[in-house]
Scaffold this motif. Structure first.
Motif, mmCIF file in Angstrom:
data_model
loop_
_atom_site.group_PDB
_atom_site.id
_atom_site.type_symbol
_atom_site.label_atom_id
_atom_site.label_comp_id
_atom_site.label_asym_id
_atom_site.label_seq_id
_atom_site.Cartn_x
_atom_site.Cartn_y
_atom_site.Cartn_z
ATOM 1 N N PRO B 151 41.970 -12.897 15.556
ATOM 2 C CA PRO B 151 42.495 -12.747 14.194
ATOM 3 C C PRO B 151 44.016 -12.624 14.150
ATOM 4 N N GLU B 155 46.294 -15.173 11.930
ATOM 5 C CA GLU B 155 47.015 -14.651 10.767
ATOM 6 C C GLU B 155 48.530 -14.626 10.976
ATOM 7 N N VAL B 237 48.916 -5.456 9.469
ATOM 8 C CA VAL B 237 48.112 -5.550 10.696
ATOM 9 C C VAL B 237 46.891 -4.639 10.592
ATOM 10 N N LEU B 240 44.372 -6.281 8.463
ATOM 11 C CA LEU B 240 43.672 -7.379 9.144
ATOM 12 C C LEU B 240 42.594 -6.825 10.082
ATOM 13 N N GLU B 243 39.430 -5.687 8.497
ATOM 14 C CA GLU B 243 38.488 -6.735 8.054
ATOM 15 C C GLU B 243 37.550 -7.191 9.160
ATOM 16 N N GLN B 244 37.852 -6.835 10.412
ATOM 17 C CA GLN B 244 37.030 -7.298 11.543
ATOM 18 C C GLN B 244 35.807 -6.395 11.683
#
Lengths: 355, 355
Positions: B151, B155, B237, B240, B243-244
């Motif tokens: 990711p 991104e 960060v 992001l 979201e994982q």
């Protein structure tokens, strides 16, 4: 239905809470926490009502997004009995609060024996606990020793017990404790306090204990010598221990060599947290030389007192007999390990928490 | 319904077996063991059919009182796919056996990459895995790194990753391993093999790794630096990573300071064996200085590859899309930790194995 509160939701408190919640004749009213950490979150996720152990910290929980149902005082007003699972020494400070609320209390072994009317072990205590208005469950080590000394004394007579305790330095989450890379005589004076603590349960047993601490977190290890009045065979002793519902004899062929594999085994059997409520005795270590019995046992410091707390609750506020209480607790929790590998596979069917 | 066998019921194998048994679209046909120890007993207690991994050892199981359903050959004939969970290097010896039975196989990261048609990570692998007849789930460390590097590269672009891995010395039951009381460069040469292993999944990522091993058994710890192509904010960060589905960011206020508390938290949430399938990233460690990102993460070496094995099975023998497989696996196991203590209590409702 006995309404139970747990004051302190740490290593012991969270396990006692789970054990109480599993009893058909008990209702877990709530648990307390001093601060909104992961343990407090876990209590809420488990569906337990959370109370602030310290009055002026309610806002701190709310700010962290954790809803509390009130304070310790509110919890005490709603229960028949409180189980004090605060850190060692804090129970003494809590006692006046419980007494002001006329709430019978169960304390842990980290407190002085004088905190309660009597000390308690379900297998070994005498009848004096029946009349107590408060009870203290003795420490994990004293619990583990009482469980084997009582039947040994009843069956073979105990002339003298000598025990070396190699204690774990801290629990798995206690990263700030020692020792690291050393084994420390603790205390260096002999005997340690453990023998006298066993005498709170079994006043007539002659016992000396010597204590060390080691850089491990899994379990305590006891090297036990008991000089008996008689000369039983090794198999007679193994047979006696096999009859104790809270003693697990580890078969040699299981390949279990220490605390790591013991807890792995417990997890394999589906036990929550890998808990071992039973004394874990290496069967091949059980040896009799003349009148001298030797054995190694491990005691899970986080878990072995948990069923004892449940039985102490019943002893304190119900008329249920001790034997009946032990049976109920064992049944509800799944206490009582019997390996399929014992005696070439003739072990009893397992009893696990999943059953 | 995909019929699955697990060859080797050790640390990884028993977890993969449980995970397969939890999938609605899979049937666990059986597991193998080389000898009748406590692990074999546990498999039977869980209701899994047990097979002898070595043909001439059937009698040994029977003598110990454990019933086996046959040998590895019998298991291979009864399954659509075998998951090899043998110790490192044994998978290579098993491969001809699987091929002789025309049984597609999933291997573990302890084997050389060449053992399978492709290496596999559910989040980061490319489309090449779709056509493979065998897959190798990369090691726990490579899995943990791939999950965040993919990711980040998508991104922000990854210019270069530099990682120090402080690896656990052994698993909790591996009492015969080191180091004790030392931290060992292992290998002392830099880079270690971990970077190239990540490149089996993400061939275009420039990554150097340096590896140590420490006298702990709980988890691996990674100190990660990634020089990005862009200059995102720290919160971008963190967002992001949030979201994982297989990355858990530990909120600072949870009071979780290491592997001991992490596994305690997992047990508190009711997770079997205290397993953490997710990367565990300390949220306050996620820091961006210019284009340099820094973070600490822990990887549970016993657990993080387990959901990846389930997805590898589907990738190998079904037409289920990768995204759909991940969703199914997460749902069935309860992968995806979101602390209630994140963002002042606005964290998502928890997903646990009990739900």
């Amino acid at each position: 239905m006995t309404r139970v509160g747990v004051n302190g939701y740490g290593t012991i408190g969270k396990r006692v809470a789970d054990a109480v919640a599993a009893q058909p004749d008990m209702e877990l009213v709530g648990v307390t926490k001093t601060s909104p950490d992961y343990g407090a979150e876990a209590a809420i996720r488990r569906g337990y009502d959370l109370y602030a152990a310290i009055d002026d910290r309610v806002d701190e929980f709310e700010t962290a997004g954790l809803t509390v149902s009130g304070t310790l005082a509110n919890l005490l007003d709603a229960v028949d009995v409180i189980v004090d699972c605060a850190p060692s020494g804090i129970g003494e400070r809590n006692r006046p609060v419980y007494e002001a609320h006329d709430t019978p209390a169960v304390y842990q072994g980290g407190e002085d024996a004088a905190i309660a009317d009597a000390s308690f072990n379900a297998r070994a205590s005498g009848d004096e606990v029946a009349d107590a208005d408060s009870l203290r469950v003795v420490s994990c080590n004293s619990t583990g020793l009482s469980r084997i000394l009582a039947p040994l004394d009843e069956e073979f007579g105990v002339e003298k017990a000598r025990v070396t305790l190699v204690r774990r330095g801290g629990d798995p989450s206690e990263t700030d404790r020692g020792p690291i890379n050393d084994v420390i005589p603790d205390p260096a004076t002999v005997p340690s306090h453990h023998g006298p603590d066993v005498n709170e349960i079994l006043p007539d047993i002659d016992i000396d204990t010597a204590a060390l601490k080691a850089p491990v977190t899994g379990m305590h290890t006891h090297s036990v010598n008991v000089t008996l009045d008689t000369e039983p065979s090794t198999s007679a002793v193994r047979g006696l221990l096999a009859e104790q519902s809270r003693v697990f004899q580890i078969p040699e062929r299981a390949g279990i060599d220490g605390a790591g594999t013991l807890k792995d085994y417990a997890s394999d059997l589906g036990r929550s947290r890998g808990d071992l409520w039973e004394n874990c005795v290496w069967e091949e270590s059980v040896s009799v030389e003349g009148r001298d019995l030797y054995l190694f046992q491990n005691v899970h410091q986080e878990a072995d007192v948990v069923p004892e707390n449940v039985d102490a609750i019943r002893a304190l506020v119900t008329d249920v007999s001790r034997a009946e209480s032990v049976a109920r607790t064992n049944e509800a929790l799944g206490v009582g390990l019997n390996s399929l590998l014992a005696d070439g596979g003739t072990g009893e069917a397992p009893v696990t928490a999943d059953d």
